[in-house]
Motif scaffolding. Structure first.
Motif, PDB file in Angstrom:
ATOM      1  N   CYS A 101      95.054 147.667 153.180  1.00 27.77           N
ATOM      2  CA  CYS A 101      95.732 146.533 152.563  1.00 27.77           C
ATOM      3  C   CYS A 101      96.659 147.059 151.481  1.00 27.77           C
ATOM      4  CB  CYS A 101      94.731 145.528 151.980  1.00 27.77           C
ATOM      5  SG  CYS A 101      93.748 146.149 150.613  1.00 27.77           S
ATOM      6  N   GLY A 102      97.450 146.188 150.935  1.00 20.60           N
ATOM      7  CA  GLY A 102      98.319 146.559 149.835  1.00 20.60           C
ATOM      8  C   GLY A 102      97.563 146.510 148.516  1.00 20.60           C
ATOM      9  N   LEU A 103      98.026 147.287 147.562  1.00 20.91           N
ATOM     10  CA  LEU A 103      97.377 147.338 146.255  1.00 20.91           C
ATOM     11  C   LEU A 103      97.401 145.972 145.573  1.00 20.91           C
ATOM     12  CD1 LEU A 103      96.002 148.963 144.020  1.00 20.91           C
ATOM     13  CD2 LEU A 103      98.263 149.614 143.195  1.00 20.91           C
ATOM     14  N   ALA A 104      98.524 145.276 145.651  1.00 22.31           N
ATOM     15  CA  ALA A 104      98.634 143.960 145.012  1.00 22.31           C
ATOM     16  C   ALA A 104      97.627 142.982 145.614  1.00 22.31           C
ATOM     17  CB  ALA A 104     100.055 143.430 145.140  1.00 22.31           C
ATOM     18  N   ASP A 105      97.470 142.995 146.932  1.00 18.95           N
ATOM     19  CA  ASP A 105      96.498 142.110 147.588  1.00 18.95           C
ATOM     20  C   ASP A 105      95.076 142.444 147.159  1.00 18.95           C
ATOM     21  OD1 ASP A 105      98.438 140.692 148.968  1.00 18.95           O
ATOM     22  OD2 ASP A 105      98.282 141.943 150.760  1.00 18.95           O
ATOM     23  N   LEU A 106      94.771 143.720 147.071  1.00 18.05           N
ATOM     24  CA  LEU A 106      93.437 144.137 146.658  1.00 18.05           C
ATOM     25  C   LEU A 106      93.149 143.680 145.231  1.00 18.05           C
ATOM     26  CD1 LEU A 106      90.771 145.644 147.146  1.00 18.05           C
ATOM     27  CD2 LEU A 106      91.907 147.701 146.316  1.00 18.05           C
ATOM     28  N   LEU A 107      94.114 143.851 144.346  1.00 17.30           N
ATOM     29  CA  LEU A 107      93.924 143.427 142.961  1.00 17.30           C
ATOM     30  C   LEU A 107      93.665 141.928 142.865  1.00 17.30           C
ATOM     31  CD1 LEU A 107      96.382 145.528 140.797  1.00 17.30           C
ATOM     32  CD2 LEU A 107      93.970 145.105 140.355  1.00 17.30           C
ATOM     33  N   LEU A 108      94.437 141.136 143.596  1.00 17.84           N
ATOM     34  CA  LEU A 108      94.226 139.684 143.584  1.00 17.84           C
ATOM     35  C   LEU A 108      92.821 139.335 144.069  1.00 17.84           C
ATOM     36  CD1 LEU A 108      97.653 138.388 144.944  1.00 17.84           C
ATOM     37  CD2 LEU A 108      96.761 138.161 142.608  1.00 17.84           C
ATOM     38  N   LEU A 109      92.387 139.981 145.142  1.00 20.32           N
ATOM     39  CA  LEU A 109      91.057 139.733 145.687  1.00 20.32           C
ATOM     40  C   LEU A 109      89.964 140.106 144.696  1.00 20.32           C
ATOM     41  CD1 LEU A 109      88.964 139.165 147.948  1.00 20.32           C
ATOM     42  CD2 LEU A 109      89.342 141.514 148.711  1.00 20.32           C
ATOM     43  N   VAL A 110      90.045 141.303 144.139  1.00 18.39           N
ATOM     44  CA  VAL A 110      88.984 141.775 143.235  1.00 18.39           C
ATOM     45  C   VAL A 110      88.943 140.924 141.961  1.00 18.39           C
ATOM     46  CG1 VAL A 110      88.108 143.733 141.890  1.00 18.39           C
ATOM     47  CG2 VAL A 110      89.016 144.104 144.176  1.00 18.39           C
ATOM     48  N   GLN A 111      90.095 140.541 141.447  1.00 17.46           N
ATOM     49  CA  GLN A 111      90.116 139.679 140.244  1.00 17.46           C
ATOM     50  C   GLN A 111      89.527 138.312 140.546  1.00 17.46           C
ATOM     51  OE1 GLN A 111      94.273 140.208 139.396  1.00 17.46           O
ATOM     52  NE2 GLN A 111      93.855 141.707 137.781  1.00 17.46           N
ATOM     53  N   ALA A 112      89.865 137.735 141.699  1.00 15.70           N
ATOM     54  CA  ALA A 112      89.310 136.443 142.085  1.00 15.70           C
ATOM     55  C   ALA A 112      87.798 136.535 142.296  1.00 15.70           C
ATOM     56  CB  ALA A 112      90.001 135.913 143.347  1.00 15.70           C
ATOM     57  N   TRP A 113      87.355 137.617 142.938  1.00 18.34           N
ATOM     58  CA  TRP A 113      85.928 137.837 143.172  1.00 18.34           C
ATOM     59  C   TRP A 113      85.204 137.980 141.838  1.00 18.34           C
ATOM     60  CZ3 TRP A 113      82.018 137.042 146.065  1.00 18.34           C
ATOM     61  CH2 TRP A 113      80.904 137.877 146.078  1.00 18.34           C
ATOM     62  N   GLN A 114      85.806 138.742 140.923  1.00 24.14           N
ATOM     63  CA  GLN A 114      85.211 138.923 139.596  1.00 24.14           C
ATOM     64  C   GLN A 114      85.086 137.575 138.879  1.00 24.14           C
ATOM     65  OE1 GLN A 114      87.587 140.791 136.530  1.00 24.14           O
ATOM     66  NE2 GLN A 114      85.819 141.960 135.817  1.00 24.14           N
ATOM     67  N   ASP A 115      86.121 136.746 138.971  1.00 22.41           N
ATOM     68  CA  ASP A 115      86.074 135.418 138.339  1.00 22.41           C
ATOM     69  C   ASP A 115      84.988 134.549 138.975  1.00 22.41           C
ATOM     70  OD1 ASP A 115      88.144 136.125 136.647  1.00 22.41           O
ATOM     71  OD2 ASP A 115      89.677 135.091 137.825  1.00 22.41           O
ATOM     72  N   PHE A 116      84.843 134.635 140.290  1.00 19.72           N
ATOM     73  CA  PHE A 116      83.820 133.858 140.987  1.00 19.72           C
ATOM     74  C   PHE A 116      82.426 134.292 140.540  1.00 19.72           C
ATOM     75  CE2 PHE A 116      80.921 133.232 144.618  1.00 19.72           C
ATOM     76  CZ  PHE A 116      81.024 131.849 144.756  1.00 19.72           C
ATOM     77  N   LEU A 117      82.223 135.575 140.369  1.00 16.30           N
ATOM     78  CA  LEU A 117      80.915 136.075 139.940  1.00 16.30           C
ATOM     79  C   LEU A 117      80.560 135.593 138.532  1.00 16.30           C
ATOM     80  CD1 LEU A 117      80.988 139.736 141.242  1.00 16.30           C
ATOM     81  CD2 LEU A 117      79.702 137.826 142.191  1.00 16.30           C
ATOM     82  N   ALA A 118      81.553 135.324 137.744  1.00 18.53           N
ATOM     83  CA  ALA A 118      81.322 134.904 136.361  1.00 18.53           C
ATOM     84  C   ALA A 118      80.873 133.453 136.287  1.00 18.53           C
ATOM     85  CB  ALA A 118      82.588 135.090 135.541  1.00 18.53           C
ATOM     86  N   THR A 119      81.130 132.690 137.346  1.00 21.12           N
ATOM     87  CA  THR A 119      80.792 131.264 137.276  1.00 21.12           C
ATOM     88  C   THR A 119      79.340 131.021 137.547  1.00 21.12           C
ATOM     89  OG1 THR A 119      81.383 130.965 139.611  1.00 21.12           O
ATOM     90  CG2 THR A 119      83.083 130.503 137.958  1.00 21.12           C
TER      91      THR A 119
END
Length: 125
Positions: free
Chosen positions: A107-125
């Motif tokens: 995948c592209g780096l930008a796509d990976l960053l968006l995914l990991v940041q979203a996943w991190q935010d989801f884990l925080a909820t």
């Protein structure tokens, strides 16, 4: 990249669901890091700070992440040691094939960053 985040209330477990061609990425994120927000921060910080022509690799227990010029490859560690390995003739004749989408994703780096940041935010909820 399509993804879905799930929380199983009965088992109190978080789950990330990606398309089948991204199975290695899914395993990398679920297996290499703990399921808490803080465990992803060093990865996000490093990926966010990368320059366009910088190469980097994260060698995990089972899967590794390789970045080359903003392109990301996640692969099972067995592929790193056998990339130039050829099957013995009798096995090659048996028409055996690896289910590579389970072992490798790109995948592209930008796509990976968006995914990991979203996943991190989801884990925080």
């Amino acid at each position: 990249m399509e993804y879905e985040f799930l929380y199983d209330r009965d088992n109190r477990r978080y789950r990330l669901a990606l398309a089948s061609e991204q199975a290695a990425l899914q395993h990398f994120l679920m297996d290499e890091f703990e399921h808490n927000k803080a465990s992803y921060q060093p990865l996000i910080a490093k990926l966010s700070a990368m320059t366009p022509f910088e190469d980097w690799q994260y060698l995990g227990r089972e899967y590794s992440l390789l970045v080359q010029q903003q392109e990301v490859r996640i692969c099972h560690n067995t592929l790193l040691s056998t990339e130039h390995f050829e099957l013995p003739e009798q096995l090659a004749d048996a028409d055996l094939q690896l289910d590579e989408h389970l072992l490798e994703s790109e995948c592209g780096l930008a796509d990976l960053l968006l995914l990991v940041q979203a996943w991190q935010d989801f884990l925080a909820t």
